[in-house]
Scaffold this motif. Structure first.
Motif, mmCIF file in Angstrom:
data_model
loop_
_atom_site.group_PDB
_atom_site.id
_atom_site.type_symbol
_atom_site.label_atom_id
_atom_site.label_comp_id
_atom_site.label_asym_id
_atom_site.label_seq_id
_atom_site.Cartn_x
_atom_site.Cartn_y
_atom_site.Cartn_z
ATOM 1 N N VAL A 194 43.128 32.718 37.616
ATOM 2 C CA VAL A 194 43.199 31.254 37.709
ATOM 3 C C VAL A 194 42.391 30.725 36.526
ATOM 4 N N GLU B 12 48.494 28.712 38.600
ATOM 5 C CA GLU B 12 47.975 27.342 38.478
ATOM 6 C C GLU B 12 47.080 27.031 39.679
ATOM 7 N N TYR C 192 36.598 27.773 42.548
ATOM 8 C CA TYR C 192 37.846 27.042 42.807
ATOM 9 C C TYR C 192 38.433 27.391 44.172
#
Ligand code: SAM
Length: 326
Positions: free
Chosen positions: A159, A187, A27
């Protein structure tokens, strides 16, 4: 004191020591990420010169980040140098913890106060999938070393990503039942490099809180619901640590933001999620005077955006998260 045009006192600087990293979290960056050559990064003396300048403008709180700050050559000396700067009251670090078993004590001795350690799962297989090759045991050793070195209170960042680690919310928050740690769920935010993935796989703070409460019962509010930095804190029934939610996407905390970011290539960013950047390193290398650099910083602070623009679809596409520094 550096104030922006909305009256916020901007005094917290996050400095990225390098864009390089020893993990490739799915991510955070693409697998084939390329990194800047070292000559393009701020050199040790340039980091100290710029930090001194910020300190004269009232910046008193520094967080070192990256990329991965612990892989920066001379990281201990850099921490020692920054800690010694007049006006700097606190130096902390955000790290993946892999090298802390070796570095926690030297960093603490050099003046580092605290660490935030990123750990998204306790499961070795899932950890490897999320980070593309990391060993979670090394992070756990790093957490213990940080605690032993007094880099406390230990804050753990996680996360949560759809399809990767949703079920880890329960064991991660459960760590606070017996440990005086803060486990903070951040988030996922969209940046360049993995934008589609980030937009598709976000799990909201509300969804995470629901899972925690389903497992442990209603969470107690900590701090009267006031933000602790960027996190809203809660406690498990009979817990000793805190569970935090950093809901940058669904409930932004821009009104209380006091941060600026200096990327490893010497660029000032006044909002993590806005593309606007002010290059400080090029003028520094070209011989700009202290006064000229101070004016550039003060002007940038004045123009700090009120908040990010995620709701209006403004996604920062000029850098990956790893190139800015979280
Ligand atoms: N390498 C260090 C680490 O792992 O903590 C410091 C840099 S990393 C970019 C800082 C933090 O940003 C980590 O806690 C990481 O999980 C978080 N992060 C990375 N990409 C993110 C994203 N897209 N949204 C939210 N947080 C993110």
């Amino acid at each position: 004191m550096a104030k922006d045009r909305f009256g916020r006192n901007i005094h917290y600087l996050r400095i990225s020591l390098t864009d390089h990293c020893n993990l490739r979290c799915v991510y955070c960056m693409p697998e084939d990420m390329t990194f800047r050559p070292n000559a393009e990064l701020m050199q040790d003396d340039e980091i100290l010169t710029l930090t001194r300048l910020f300190a004269t403008l009232g910046f008193d709180k520094i967080r070192l980040t990256g990329g991965e700050p612990t892989i920066r050559k001379n990281v201990v000396d850099i921490v020692r140098g920054i800690s010694a700067i007049e006006g700097i009251n606190s130096v902390s670090m955000t790290t993946n913890g892999l090298l802390l078993s070796k570095l926690a004590q030297p960093l603490a001795d050099a003046g580092l106060e605290r660490v935030n350690i990123s750990i998204d799962t306790l499961d070795p297989v899932k950890f490897k999938r999320l980070t593309r090759w990391g060993e979670v045991d090394e992070v756990l050793e790093g957490i213990n070393a940080a605690e032993a070195a007094g880099l406390t209170p230990i804050k753990l960042n996680a996360v949560i990503v759809t399809g990767y680690n949703e079920s880890d919310v329960v064991p991660l928050s459960g760590l606070t039942a017996k440990n005086p740690w803060q486990v903070r769920f951040i988030e996922m935010m969209p940046f360049a490099g993995a934008t589609d993935f980030q937009l598709k796989n976000t799990v909201t703070a509300a969804q995470i809180k629901e899972q925690v409460e389903a497992a442990y019962g209603p969470l107690e509010v900590v701090n009267n619901g006031e933000l602790d930095g960027e996190a809203r804190l809660f406690r498990l029934p009979n817990g000793v640590g805190d569970v935090g939610f950093i809901s940058s996407v669904t409930s932004p905390f821009c009104a209380s933001c006091t941060r600026a970011r200096l990327t490893s290539d010497g660029i000032l960013r006044m909002c993590l999620l806005r593309e606007k950047e002010i290059d400080l390193l090029t003028p520094l290398r070209a011989g700009a005077s202290v006064e000229e650099l101070r004016t550039m910083i003060l002007d940038a602070v004045w123009m700090k955006p009120w908040g990010h623009g995620l709701e209006e679809g403004a996604i920062p596409l000029n850098r990956t998260m790893s190139e800015i520094g979280g």
